[in-house]
Scaffold this motif. Structure first.
Motif, PDB file in Angstrom:
ATOM      1  N   ALA A 175       0.916  -1.155  -0.039  1.00  0.00           N
ATOM      2  CA  ALA A 175      -0.005   0.367  -0.285  1.00  0.00           C
ATOM      3  C   ALA A 175       0.787   1.508   0.154  1.00  0.00           C
ATOM      4  N   PRO A 176       1.752   1.300   0.282  1.00  0.00           N
ATOM      5  CA  PRO A 176       2.948   2.243   0.937  1.00  0.00           C
ATOM      6  C   PRO A 176       2.762   2.892  -0.587  1.00  0.00           C
ATOM      7  N   GLY A 180       1.774   6.198  -5.584  1.00  0.00           N
ATOM      8  CA  GLY A 180       2.430   6.518  -7.340  1.00  0.00           C
ATOM      9  C   GLY A 180       3.167   5.633  -7.674  1.00  0.00           C
ATOM     10  N   LEU A 181       3.893   5.033  -7.117  1.00  0.00           N
ATOM     11  CA  LEU A 181       5.398   3.954  -7.504  1.00  0.00           C
ATOM     12  C   LEU A 181       5.162   2.243  -7.991  1.00  0.00           C
ATOM     13  N   ARG A 207      -7.747   0.958  -5.842  1.00  0.00           N
ATOM     14  CA  ARG A 207      -8.117   2.891  -5.552  1.00  0.00           C
ATOM     15  C   ARG A 207      -6.549   3.376  -5.247  1.00  0.00           C
ATOM     16  N   LEU A 208      -5.681   2.865  -3.986  1.00  0.00           N
ATOM     17  CA  LEU A 208      -4.970   3.704  -4.454  1.00  0.00           C
ATOM     18  C   LEU A 208      -4.025   4.259  -5.241  1.00  0.00           C
ATOM     19  N   VAL A 256       8.919  -0.901  -9.465  1.00  0.00           N
ATOM     20  CA  VAL A 256       9.014   0.380  -9.155  1.00  0.00           C
ATOM     21  C   VAL A 256       9.062   1.061 -10.184  1.00  0.00           C
ATOM     22  N   ASN A 257       8.572   2.166 -10.764  1.00  0.00           N
ATOM     23  CA  ASN A 257       8.863   3.222 -11.663  1.00  0.00           C
ATOM     24  C   ASN A 257       9.972   4.378 -11.200  1.00  0.00           C
TER      25      ASN A 257
END
Lengths: 337, 337, 337, 337
Positions: free
Chosen positions: B155-156, B161-162, B214-215, B243-244
């Motif tokens: 979730a974090p 957005g990563l 949802r996040l 991760v981007n």
């Protein structure tokens, strides 16, 4: 609040004392000592306590312990406790020793453990169900894990003068051997196994004998054979009890329920105890059958070796010694399944 | 005191709710229902509760439940809850459904579970760490066990957005499959084994996806593969997170500790979580490493499937819904080792 | 008869070599060395061999080993083998090294293991299913346990040029950590647990990468995360394989069955492998599903880490090197359940 | 080649018979029957046999079995075998019944099992170490798992007329309860537990008594209490043996080594047996201590319940009945660790 100290808090009994005391409404854990880990956070060793305690291990002398603590739990190995206890005990602090050093009469201790006792004093044996005199004591020898389950399984018959011979065949979880890795605790050796050891010579036999013989001085034939099973916690004792009278199931049930009627931590069951139903709790569950062939009574007792067999019982002793209700802070159901 | 009822109390989550609620200072267990076991003592099924409760299973209709209870935990199988909840929910009773029936949006539920929904209403997803709006609800869908550990592990990064792609490889204890014996829970099949199942099609994937999406609505690539390990309790989730952006260990640590800074039951660790440190407790322990080869972040989360993955989390939801401190009655360290 | 010697025979792989070789119709176990246990009976350490062998551990130099043996298995720790192998290899004896010392190209080895190589020679990687050239070799580097299961799970797709990214999430039994007790093998730490470790940095990743990259030099994205499960033996690898084409279940099945069609020890299954079905045997069982969401193929492989992951594979190598049928002496079903 | 048939081959003993017979140099597995699974591949049920056998379960009548087979193993439940055996036995086929139906004298059987015997014939009890007359038989009752380990642990003392009273406290792996899931085999119930059951009334007591009483008709006091431990395989028996003479360790050792001197599958050890050292093998390991307190001799025996306790012993019987060397095809070390 009672300020409690734990001397030798890096092992399993130390960790379990803290787990239980953190939920005790009348106790503050004031100090946890470990020479080796002094300065380190307690929760670095006992990782399940992260978030519960900022306590650090300390390397404390007896004077400082006595100054800061009202109750001291001594959780060091046998042979070591006898050098620590005398310096703590001569004070108004209450001391509960979880080692073997004060459980046996001195001469028996020296014979069984093969070492000279540095502090030959008597102590009350801290099996609360058998020793109402604990409430007046300031020093208690907390029983061994095997002797707790074995003695409770046979005490009612011994107290009734009915026990002729007792053979205790006990099966213990692996934490009984402590926190340090050894071949005996090596997973590939113990998984899918059950390991008998010290078939006739385990030191805990002397404790069981002492307690049962105290209840019936005619009783002399007491045998004990321990095993380790692939379980983290728990001791299941199969007591093969030979009696000198013909007893029905109802007789035995009456003897046991009567004997344990005001003992909240002993549950006399209609079925056969399991370790799951006592895991993490201070209960001793007892069930039995009467052998129609030979009058043998097979009694099964189940305890958690780290709770009723060590740290929970120590707190039960503390409660009684401090005038609290015996169940304070340890009236918790097992974590089951 | 809050009068609590448990609908469908004969299984593991029912037993665990009672174990935990017995230690809750603000709750009285008012009723435990089971059609099959109606009239029998609860402690005949949940033997670890012997001595704690005289409660008998009852076969109660919704009216009587609502009359006697302030909070109702619904612990029946998916597909059944949807027929019980509507009759309970239209009242001033608070309802926490532990089944899958209300966790997903109705259309997704029908697609994933292959059944028509009898009560297509929305519910807040009861993952307290992600849903502050729980405090205003009277009906909550308690998360699945796997989605709890998986969602919290990622979730974090999703919220930041990563997160580009997530693969959850989860390892669950066997109580996750319930109290009834099956070949999958047969000791000789599961001991000395680890059993992968539903490699790509487990229904819990939809919950994990819904919560992470949802996040971050850009996140679409979420995979989930479950396994059963030879353990009674616990879920360890290995989250392979891509991760981007290039993130350092410190970056990741900051993101996680910040995200969970007021969440008492999530512990972000410096080392790798183990099941022992959460056993019997409501914690979710999280640790991680950053892969120097490809920017993958491997996050490990550990929960007890019956506590944080089910009954403990349900009580955490109840606490928040009832205006109590989130930790009331469930702030207990793990039973470890 | 082939006279076989085992250098470093006191550990698990040494014991397993002897268990298997005792049933090999073409092999005589000529020597088992251990400096520490020299003079002691092999069956005092490997107690299951009592009655099968009067062999004593010896402390032998390379000359004597070469004189007495036709084949030598080197089962010493990495970093040690490189000092023993050169003295054995320059002869007509066949040498199979079970350590990590010769599995990787020298420069990669030095980088991954952080030590200088004392004997920078090339060796054929002894994964029989991928290396037909083994039959002409007199020196083989036997693969690591994790790389065996991981590589076999993905090799067909890599060889077909279809593999874009591979994430191996492996679960190993505890014998993988060796015969010596440590906190990681301490029963109370590992029972009821699954322990992830070296989440991104385990050395076996380099072996897996080397082998898959050899099959498809375009493949660069290979991740590996190991776990220990509460099992004595076995490795189950969950391979999350991303392919650069849309493959049906039939496509994948064809690719795998074709690739392994003449490989007796690889069984491509219709269902999901379990450790029980390979326990004690030299098989690698493989099953899979295709993820409808994202084209991920989840392949599960199951091996016994001490057999196909070590000693059995070493004998398989020996068979091929000696011109015997690959299955000689090791064509035995698993001990199941 | 001996053509062998297995009647009732879908359970654990059937699977184990096939595992072992596949390695037997003189046996061809001709037929495996199962009414329920008729037509299905044997390896769909016994997955570890995949690749070894194309055999399908068949539903065969006695005539066809007799026609195709030289030896028939009957592995059906007690109460069923007595209806199958008579139709097989009246022929030149050799029959080995693994059920309980023919182990006891008929009147004792009917009393212990509470059913009328449909075929009240005598059979030789197939404990090879005690019954040299097996070599002339065409019908054998293969012993129960518990009786095998218990009887072998005490037979030398009984045969010497020295045994006064015997208490057998046995610990069995969970396969002893069969292949079908029950609450007693449910992982969460048995892991971390040891479950005593039928404390005084287990039917196997009658077998143990019959065999020991046969060796010494004065011996009447024989007790047996079984337990299940969290292990797949294995039975460890702790025999608390009271003797009517004072015996030294050397005396006992001489009695046991002499008694078992030509019995290849009994290993009398200097240390305490473990289940690991017999796992998957046909051995019975025996160790002991003499209790200095009361002359009790504690003997520990360890067997694999599915091998020496069932299928391995059946093959040992077959070997003797067929004039083969007793060890043919089953002289294999344990899979250990």
């Amino acid at each position: 609040m009672i300020n409690a100290g734990i001397v030798g808090a890096s092992g399993y009994t130390g960790g379990e004392l803290m787990r239980l005391l953190l939920n005790h409404p009348k106790v503050n854990i004031e100090a946890a000592t470990s020479r080796r880990l002094s300065g380190e956070a307690v929760s670095d060793t006992h990782k399940h306590l992260r978030g519960f305690s900022d306590l650090k291990f300390e390397d404390l002398g007896p004077e400082e312990i006595k100054e800061r603590c009202d109750v001291v739990f001594v959780a060091v190995p046998h042979g070591t406790a006898m050098n620590i206890v005398p310096e703590l005990i001569d004070s108004d602090v209450k001391v509960i020793d979880l080692s073997a050093d004060y459980r046996l009469k001195t001469d028996i201790f020296e014979e069984v453990y093969g070492i000279e006792h540095a502090d030959p004093r008597d102590a009350v044996f801290g099996l609360v169900e058998l020793h109402p005199e604990i409430k007046d004591q300031s020093f208690i020898a907390n029983p061994g894990c095997y002797p707790t389950g074995a003695t409770l399984s046979a005490a009612p018959l011994a107290a009734a003068g009915l026990l002729k011979m007792a053979i205790f065949d006990s099966k213990s979880g692996i934490t009984g051997a402590g926190i340090n890795p050894t071949p005996a605790s090596h997973y590939p050796n113990m998984a899918e196994n059950v390991q008998a050891y010290k078939l006739t010579t385990h030191r805990h036999r002397a404790e069981i004998f002492q307690e049962l013989n105290r209840l019936d001085s005619k009783l002399t034939d007491v045998s004990f054979t321990p095993h380790v099973i692939p379980s983290i916690r728990g001791i299941l004792t199969t007591a093969h009890l030979f009696v000198n009278d013909s007893l029905s199931v109802e007789d035995v049930r009456d003897i046991y329920t009567d004997f344990y009627k005001d003992k909240p931590f002993v549950r006399v069951l209609d079925d056969i105890p399991s370790l799951g139903a006592v895991r993490g709790s201070n209960f001793c569950d007892i069930g039995f059958e009467v052998d129609a062939n030979n009058g043998r009574i097979v009694v099964i007792s189940a305890i958690d070796n780290l709770v009723k067999g060590a740290s929970g019982q120590a707190i039960q002793n503390m409660n009684v010694m401090c005038g609290l209700d015996e169940i304070t802070g340890i009236w918790t159901p097992a974590t089951s399944p």
